[in-house]
Design an enzyme around this catalytic site. Structure first.
Site, mmCIF file in Angstrom:
data_model
loop_
_atom_site.group_PDB
_atom_site.id
_atom_site.type_symbol
_atom_site.label_atom_id
_atom_site.label_comp_id
_atom_site.label_asym_id
_atom_site.label_seq_id
_atom_site.Cartn_x
_atom_site.Cartn_y
_atom_site.Cartn_z
ATOM 1 N N ASP A 144 24.454 70.515 52.186
ATOM 2 C CA ASP A 144 23.193 70.768 52.875
ATOM 3 C C ASP A 144 22.035 70.596 51.893
ATOM 4 O OD1 ASP A 144 21.006 71.812 54.232
ATOM 5 O OD2 ASP A 144 22.030 73.651 54.858
ATOM 6 N N ASN A 152 9.846 61.243 60.285
ATOM 7 C CA ASN A 152 9.333 60.263 61.233
ATOM 8 C C ASN A 152 7.834 60.115 60.943
ATOM 9 O OD1 ASN A 152 7.779 62.122 62.945
ATOM 10 N ND2 ASN A 152 9.777 62.911 63.568
ATOM 11 N N ASP A 204 15.513 65.758 59.015
ATOM 12 C CA ASP A 204 14.103 66.101 59.189
ATOM 13 C C ASP A 204 13.967 67.473 59.854
ATOM 14 O OD1 ASP A 204 11.319 65.885 59.301
ATOM 15 O OD2 ASP A 204 11.316 64.444 60.946
ATOM 16 N N SER A 212 17.283 56.786 56.789
ATOM 17 C CA SER A 212 17.384 55.835 57.912
ATOM 18 C C SER A 212 18.777 55.678 58.506
ATOM 19 C CB SER A 212 16.836 54.447 57.541
ATOM 20 O OG SER A 212 15.439 54.474 57.464
ATOM 21 N N THR A 213 19.783 56.417 58.011
ATOM 22 C CA THR A 213 21.147 56.199 58.509
ATOM 23 C C THR A 213 21.518 57.083 59.694
ATOM 24 O OG1 THR A 213 22.103 57.757 56.926
ATOM 25 C CG2 THR A 213 21.957 55.436 56.249
ATOM 26 N N VAL A 222 19.460 58.711 63.212
ATOM 27 C CA VAL A 222 18.976 58.148 64.476
ATOM 28 C C VAL A 222 18.303 56.788 64.297
ATOM 29 C CG1 VAL A 222 18.746 60.365 65.657
ATOM 30 C CG2 VAL A 222 16.798 59.440 64.390
#
Length: 177
Positions: free
Chosen positions: A11, A25, A35, A122-123, A125
Protein backbone atom coordinates in the site's frame (compact mmCIF):
# COMPACT_ATOMS: atom_id res chain seq x y z
CA UNK A 1 27.27 1.34 -6.00
CA UNK A 2 24.42 1.55 -3.53
CA UNK A 3 21.06 0.40 -4.85
CA UNK A 4 18.82 3.39 -5.45
CA UNK A 5 15.78 1.72 -7.01
CA UNK A 6 13.60 -0.69 -5.05
CA UNK A 7 10.42 -2.69 -5.68
CA UNK A 8 7.85 -2.93 -2.90
CA UNK A 9 4.56 -4.79 -2.95
CA UNK A 10 1.90 -3.16 -0.82
CA UNK A 11 0.00 0.00 0.00
CA UNK A 12 1.71 3.18 -1.20
CA UNK A 13 -0.19 5.26 1.38
CA UNK A 14 1.65 3.50 4.22
CA UNK A 15 5.20 4.18 3.01
CA UNK A 16 7.37 6.52 5.05
CA UNK A 17 9.11 8.25 2.15
CA UNK A 18 9.53 11.96 1.47
CA UNK A 19 7.19 11.96 -1.53
CA UNK A 20 4.39 9.73 -2.73
CA UNK A 21 3.45 10.09 -6.38
CA UNK A 22 -0.26 10.05 -7.08
CA UNK A 23 -1.51 8.74 -10.43
CA UNK A 24 -4.05 11.55 -10.62
CA UNK A 25 -6.74 12.50 -13.06
CA UNK A 26 -6.60 16.00 -14.61
CA UNK A 27 -9.05 17.45 -12.06
CA UNK A 28 -6.78 16.47 -9.11
CA UNK A 29 -9.94 15.85 -7.11
CA UNK A 30 -9.42 12.16 -6.40
CA UNK A 31 -11.00 9.22 -8.11
CA UNK A 32 -10.66 5.47 -8.15
CA UNK A 33 -7.67 3.21 -7.68
CA UNK A 34 -4.50 4.62 -6.18
CA UNK A 35 -5.77 8.20 -6.61
CA UNK A 36 -8.80 7.52 -4.42
CA UNK A 37 -6.73 5.57 -1.88
CA UNK A 38 -4.23 8.42 -1.52
CA UNK A 39 -6.99 11.02 -1.13
CA UNK A 40 -8.79 8.91 1.48
CA UNK A 41 -5.62 8.25 3.48
CA UNK A 42 -4.44 11.86 3.30
CA UNK A 43 -7.71 13.35 4.52
CA UNK A 44 -9.30 16.71 3.71
CA UNK A 45 -6.04 18.70 3.75
CA UNK A 46 -4.98 17.05 0.48
CA UNK A 47 -8.25 17.88 -1.22
CA UNK A 48 -7.94 21.50 -0.03
CA UNK A 49 -4.39 21.68 -1.43
CA UNK A 50 -5.57 20.27 -4.75
CA UNK A 51 -8.43 22.78 -4.87
CA UNK A 52 -5.89 25.61 -4.46
CA UNK A 53 -3.80 24.23 -7.33
CA UNK A 54 -6.91 24.02 -9.51
CA UNK A 55 -7.85 27.61 -8.67
CA UNK A 56 -4.37 28.73 -9.76
CA UNK A 57 -3.92 26.67 -12.92
CA UNK A 58 -7.05 24.68 -13.74
CA UNK A 59 -6.73 21.04 -14.76
CA UNK A 60 -3.33 19.33 -14.73
CA UNK A 61 -2.50 18.31 -18.32
CA UNK A 62 -1.44 14.77 -19.20
CA UNK A 63 2.28 14.27 -18.61
CA UNK A 64 2.51 17.19 -16.19
CA UNK A 65 2.91 17.11 -12.41
CA UNK A 66 2.19 19.33 -9.40
CA UNK A 67 3.28 19.04 -5.78
CA UNK A 68 1.19 19.52 -2.63
CA UNK A 69 1.42 18.80 1.06
CA UNK A 70 0.67 15.24 2.13
CA UNK A 71 -2.09 15.72 4.70
CA UNK A 72 -2.33 12.71 7.02
CA UNK A 73 0.03 10.52 4.97
CA UNK A 74 3.42 9.54 6.44
CA UNK A 75 5.06 11.27 3.44
CA UNK A 76 6.08 14.94 3.47
CA UNK A 77 4.54 15.74 0.08
CA UNK A 78 2.47 14.31 -2.75
CA UNK A 79 3.35 14.78 -6.40
CA UNK A 80 0.23 14.46 -8.54
CA UNK A 81 0.93 13.44 -12.11
CA UNK A 82 -1.50 12.68 -14.90
CA UNK A 83 -0.54 9.70 -17.00
CA UNK A 84 -2.00 9.00 -20.43
CA UNK A 85 -5.09 6.97 -21.18
CA UNK A 86 -4.05 4.03 -23.39
CA UNK A 87 -5.52 4.47 -26.88
CA UNK A 88 -3.67 1.71 -28.70
CA UNK A 89 -0.24 3.31 -28.61
CA UNK A 90 -0.77 5.72 -31.49
CA UNK A 91 -1.54 8.86 -29.46
CA UNK A 92 1.95 9.62 -28.09
CA UNK A 93 1.20 7.58 -24.95
CA UNK A 94 4.83 6.46 -24.48
CA UNK A 95 6.15 10.02 -24.45
CA UNK A 96 3.34 11.23 -22.19
CA UNK A 97 4.00 8.44 -19.69
CA UNK A 98 7.72 9.20 -19.75
CA UNK A 99 6.88 12.88 -19.17
CA UNK A 100 4.71 11.97 -16.17
CA UNK A 101 7.67 10.18 -14.54
CA UNK A 102 10.22 12.84 -15.53
CA UNK A 103 8.13 15.78 -14.36
CA UNK A 104 7.49 14.00 -11.06
CA UNK A 105 11.20 13.34 -10.56
CA UNK A 106 12.04 16.95 -11.41
CA UNK A 107 9.65 18.20 -8.72
CA UNK A 108 11.13 15.79 -6.16
CA UNK A 109 14.67 16.95 -6.96
CA UNK A 110 13.76 20.65 -7.16
CA UNK A 111 12.27 20.46 -3.66
CA UNK A 112 15.34 18.62 -2.29
CA UNK A 113 13.47 15.47 -1.32
CA UNK A 114 15.58 12.32 -1.07
CA UNK A 115 13.02 9.51 -1.45
CA UNK A 116 10.00 8.96 -3.65
CA UNK A 117 7.47 6.17 -4.19
CA UNK A 118 5.75 5.64 -7.55
CA UNK A 119 2.66 3.59 -8.29
CA UNK A 120 2.34 1.96 -11.72
CA UNK A 121 1.09 5.12 -13.45
CA UNK A 122 -1.70 4.68 -16.04
CA UNK A 123 -2.02 0.90 -15.60
CA UNK A 124 -5.35 0.96 -13.76
CA UNK A 125 -8.46 2.50 -15.29
CA UNK A 126 -6.26 4.21 -17.93
CA UNK A 127 -5.52 0.68 -19.26
CA UNK A 128 -1.86 1.16 -20.19
CA UNK A 129 -0.34 -2.32 -20.76
CA UNK A 130 1.54 -3.19 -17.57
CA UNK A 131 4.72 -4.53 -19.17
CA UNK A 132 5.10 -1.55 -21.50
CA UNK A 133 4.40 0.89 -18.65
CA UNK A 134 6.94 -0.83 -16.40
CA UNK A 135 9.62 -0.64 -19.11
CA UNK A 136 9.07 3.09 -19.51
CA UNK A 137 9.03 3.65 -15.74
CA UNK A 138 12.25 1.71 -15.10
CA UNK A 139 14.10 3.23 -18.05
CA UNK A 140 13.03 6.81 -17.25
CA UNK A 141 13.81 6.58 -13.54
CA UNK A 142 17.13 4.80 -14.12
CA UNK A 143 18.29 7.41 -16.62
CA UNK A 144 17.21 10.29 -14.37
CA UNK A 145 18.96 9.08 -11.22
CA UNK A 146 22.14 8.37 -13.19
CA UNK A 147 22.33 12.08 -14.01
CA UNK A 148 20.97 13.55 -10.76
CA UNK A 149 21.87 13.23 -7.07
CA UNK A 150 18.23 13.47 -5.99
CA UNK A 151 16.18 11.54 -5.32
CA UNK A 152 18.57 9.18 -3.56
CA UNK A 153 15.98 6.38 -3.26
CA UNK A 154 13.14 5.48 -5.61
CA UNK A 155 10.48 2.88 -4.81
CA UNK A 156 8.17 1.27 -7.34
CA UNK A 157 5.15 0.27 -5.27
CA UNK A 158 3.18 -2.55 -6.84
CA UNK A 159 -0.29 -3.55 -5.77
CA UNK A 160 0.18 -7.21 -6.61
CA UNK A 161 2.91 -9.83 -6.81
CA UNK A 162 2.74 -10.20 -10.59
CA UNK A 163 3.50 -6.52 -11.18
CA UNK A 164 6.23 -6.55 -8.51
CA UNK A 165 7.95 -9.44 -10.29
CA UNK A 166 7.70 -7.56 -13.58
CA UNK A 167 9.55 -4.55 -12.13
CA UNK A 168 12.10 -6.79 -10.39
CA UNK A 169 12.87 -8.57 -13.68
CA UNK A 170 13.35 -5.29 -15.52
CA UNK A 171 15.64 -3.92 -12.82
CA UNK A 172 17.67 -7.12 -12.71
CA UNK A 173 18.10 -6.96 -16.50
CA UNK A 174 19.39 -3.40 -16.13
CA UNK A 175 21.59 -4.30 -13.18
CA UNK A 176 19.90 -1.75 -10.90
CA UNK A 177 18.68 -4.11 -8.20
Amino acid sequence: MKTRIHVVQGDITKLAVDVIVNAANPSLMGGGGVDGAIHRAAGPALLDACLKVRQQQGDCPTGHAVITLAGDLPAKAVVHTVGPVWRGGEQNEDQLLQDAYLNSLRLVAANSYTSVAFPAISTGVYSYPRAAAAEIAVKTVSEFITRHALPEQVYFVCYDEENAHLYERLLTQQGDE
